[in-house]
Each structure stands twice: as structure tokens, then as C-alpha cells.
Design an enzyme around this catalytic site. Structure first.
Site, PDB file in Angstrom:
ATOM      1  N   SER A  25      18.116  24.524 -28.282  1.00 18.46           N
ATOM      2  CA  SER A  25      16.882  25.270 -28.525  1.00 18.46           C
ATOM      3  C   SER A  25      17.151  26.275 -29.629  1.00 18.46           C
ATOM      4  CB  SER A  25      16.480  26.011 -27.244  1.00 18.46           C
ATOM      5  OG  SER A  25      15.567  27.036 -27.548  1.00 18.46           O
ATOM      6  N   HIS A  45      16.344  18.772 -33.327  1.00 16.64           N
ATOM      7  CA  HIS A  45      15.325  18.424 -34.335  1.00 16.64           C
ATOM      8  C   HIS A  45      15.816  17.256 -35.195  1.00 16.64           C
ATOM      9  CE1 HIS A  45      14.394  22.860 -33.802  1.00 16.64           C
ATOM     10  NE2 HIS A  45      13.221  22.298 -33.556  1.00 16.64           N
TER      11      HIS A  45
END
Ligand code: PAF
Length: 283
Positions: free
Chosen positions: A187, A38
Site C-alpha cells: 500500500s 501497481h
């Protein structure tokens, strides 16, 4: 610390005057539990835009009844630090009631095989939830550019299709998969893995890499490439394959016997209760 906003009205009031001054806005939609993957999206947005809004919302409509909505990690405090360090400006962390004020609601749905193949087979309502919430976020923020990770390759194809079909005037910026040193794709769900499952899961990226090498050396048979990946993963006793499949790009069109470049080789594999996805583009 990046400013955290919880309501649509407050966020719009902040963004509107900035847009009126001609400032560009990047949107990074997330479900939180932010990691280096991210951060790379936020950094890319901060480089290309004057303002970066990171949404943190565990979207209930994209989880099926037996999926991990309740268990999904919620780490807003540490998310704010990740956003700050990566150069983000605002975090939009609305409640479910703010995003879905009424039970009678409008859905945005991309129909056809693009949402039915791969993850769509076992997650039949997933993409309708994603396209609905992303449309809401697009309308709330009205960004210049929106940032998504290639790790969710099918989501990327579905969202690109939605943007095209609905004439949405937002630049879609797709960032490469961010991997740990072991090759494991980053993830938020990796936090569910035990140490041994995490070590075993490195077989996913290794098998995709082998497939790309074979493809580059001239092996273009759909069956041979799929079997090669399945065989390597199956040798790992902790793995349980849901799918290993290949579709043509753009748009995930079905392939006959031969893989044409570019194509998406994608997989979903369980390690214990954790379902991981990964992919590579064969070109
Ligand atoms: O990729 C995700 O994290 C989610 O599917 C998204 C795009 C934030 C929509 O909830």
C-alpha cells in the site's frame, strides 16, 4: 520513459486515432506513489492491451476533512519509471482544476449498504469521490479494460456495481493482492509506518490466513471467525482495530450467523496514525 500527459484534451487526441485503428486500451487508475502492487496491474494491462494508460491523481473528493490528502505521497518522477518498467504507455497526471473545473459539479454515487458498511462507516464521503473520479477517468479514456487491485475489496464491489447499474461497457479486471514477503499487503500508506509498526502489521495477513484455514476446515460461524481474527490482532500491542467484518459476495450482502462461500473477510486496523486495510475471500 512513459509519456506524461496533463490535460484531458491532449490525452483524448492521442487515444482517439489509436482506438479508430482498432487498438485496445487498458486503464490503470491510481493515486500515484506506485509500488510493486501497481506494477502488477500495469503489467497485466500491458499484456492484454495495445496501449496502457496509468492515471496518477490524488483525488481530493475521496478524502474526508481529517484524512491524509495533504500528506499523501506524491512521487511523479519515480512513478513514471515504474510505469515505463511495467510496460505502460501513457501517464495521465491531471491537476485538480483539470478534473474538477468548477465547484458546482456532478456526483456519481452508489447508494445503499454497499457504501455504508466497512470503510463507509468511518469514511462517509469516500466512495462517492471514488465513483465520481473513476467515471470521469472512464469517460476521458474510454478504455477496453480497467484494472483494480483486490486489496481495496469494497472499492471493487462498489465500482462493479456502478459499472453494472450504469451499463458501462468496460471490462473490469481485478488483480490479486500483492504482498511483501512478510505478508503485509502493499500500500502507498505503508510508507507512513515506522519499522516497529511495519513488523507489527504483519499480524493482519497472518490472522486472515488463519481464518481461511479455519473456514476450510469447517468453521463457518461468523462470530467464531471474526472473534478469532480480532483476538489475534489485539495481542499485537501497536494495533488498534477499527473493524473486522465479513460480508457475502458478490455485492457485500449481510450474513446471518453462518459464513457462506464466497464471502469477504475484511479489516481496517490502525498502527499509530496509519490506517491499514486488508482482506481475504473465504471460499
Ligand atoms: O484505488 C485508488 O487508488 C483510488 O481509489 C482510485 C481508484 C485511483 C480513484 O482515485
Amino acid at each position: 520513459m512513459a509519456t506524461c500527459i496533463h490535460t484531458v484534451e491532449e490525452l483524448r487526441n492521442l487515444i482517439k486515432p489509436l482506438k479508430a485503428q482498432g487498438k485496445t486500451v487498458g486503464l490503470v487508475p491510481t493515486m500515484g506513489a506506485l509500488h510493486a502492487g501497481h506494477a502488477s496491474l500495469i503489467e497485466a494491462s500491458a499484456k492484454e492491451n495495445d496501449i496502457t494508460v496509468v492515471s496518477v491523481f490524488v483525488n481530493p473528493t475521496q478524502f474526508g476533512p481529517n484524512e491524509d490528502f495533504e500528506a499523501y505521497p506524491r512521487t511523479l518522477e519515480s512513478d513514471l519509471k515504474v510505469v515505463e518498467n511495467a510496460g505502460g504507455t501513457y501517464v495521465f497526471a491531471p491537476s485538480a482544476k483539470e478534473m474538477y473545473p468548477s465547484e458546482d459539479m456532478t456526483w456519481v454515487e452508489v447508494t445503499g449498504d454497499i457504501t455504508k458498511v466497512l470503510c463507509g462507516r468511518t469514511r462517509p464521503i469516500h466512495f462517492r469521490g471514488v465513483t465520481t473520479v473513476v467515471t470521469k477517468l472512464f469517460n476521458i479514456v474510454a478504455p477496453t479494460r480497467a484494472y483494480f487491485g483486490q486489496k481495496d475489496a469494497q472499492q471493487v464491489e462498489v465500482l462493479k456495481r456502478m459499472v453494472k447499474d450504469m451499463f458501462i461497457d468496460i471490462q473490469m479486471r481485478i488483480m490479486p493482492i500483492n504482498r511483501e514477503e512478510s505478508g503485509l499487503a502493499r500500500s502507498s500508506r505503508n510508507t507512513y509506518l515506522s519499522e516497529s509498526e511495519k513488523a507489527a502489521a504483519t499480524v493482519l495477513s497472518a490472522s486472515l490466513k488463519d481464518a481461511l484455514e479455519a473456514f476450510k476446515k469447517g468453521e463457518h460461524s461468523l462470530k467464531a471467525i471474526s472473534e478469532m481474527v480480532k483476538e489475534k490482532i489485539s495481542k499485537e500491542p501497536l494495533s488498534n482495530i477499527e473493524y473486522v467484518e465479513c460480508y457475502g459476495l458478490p455485492g457485500l450482502y449481510p450474513l446471518e450467523n453462518e459464513i457462506k462461500a464466497p464471502s469477504l473477510l475484511a479489516l481496517a486496523v490502525r498502527f499509530g496514525n496509519t490506517r491499514l486495510i486488508d482482506n481475504i475471500i473465504l471460499e
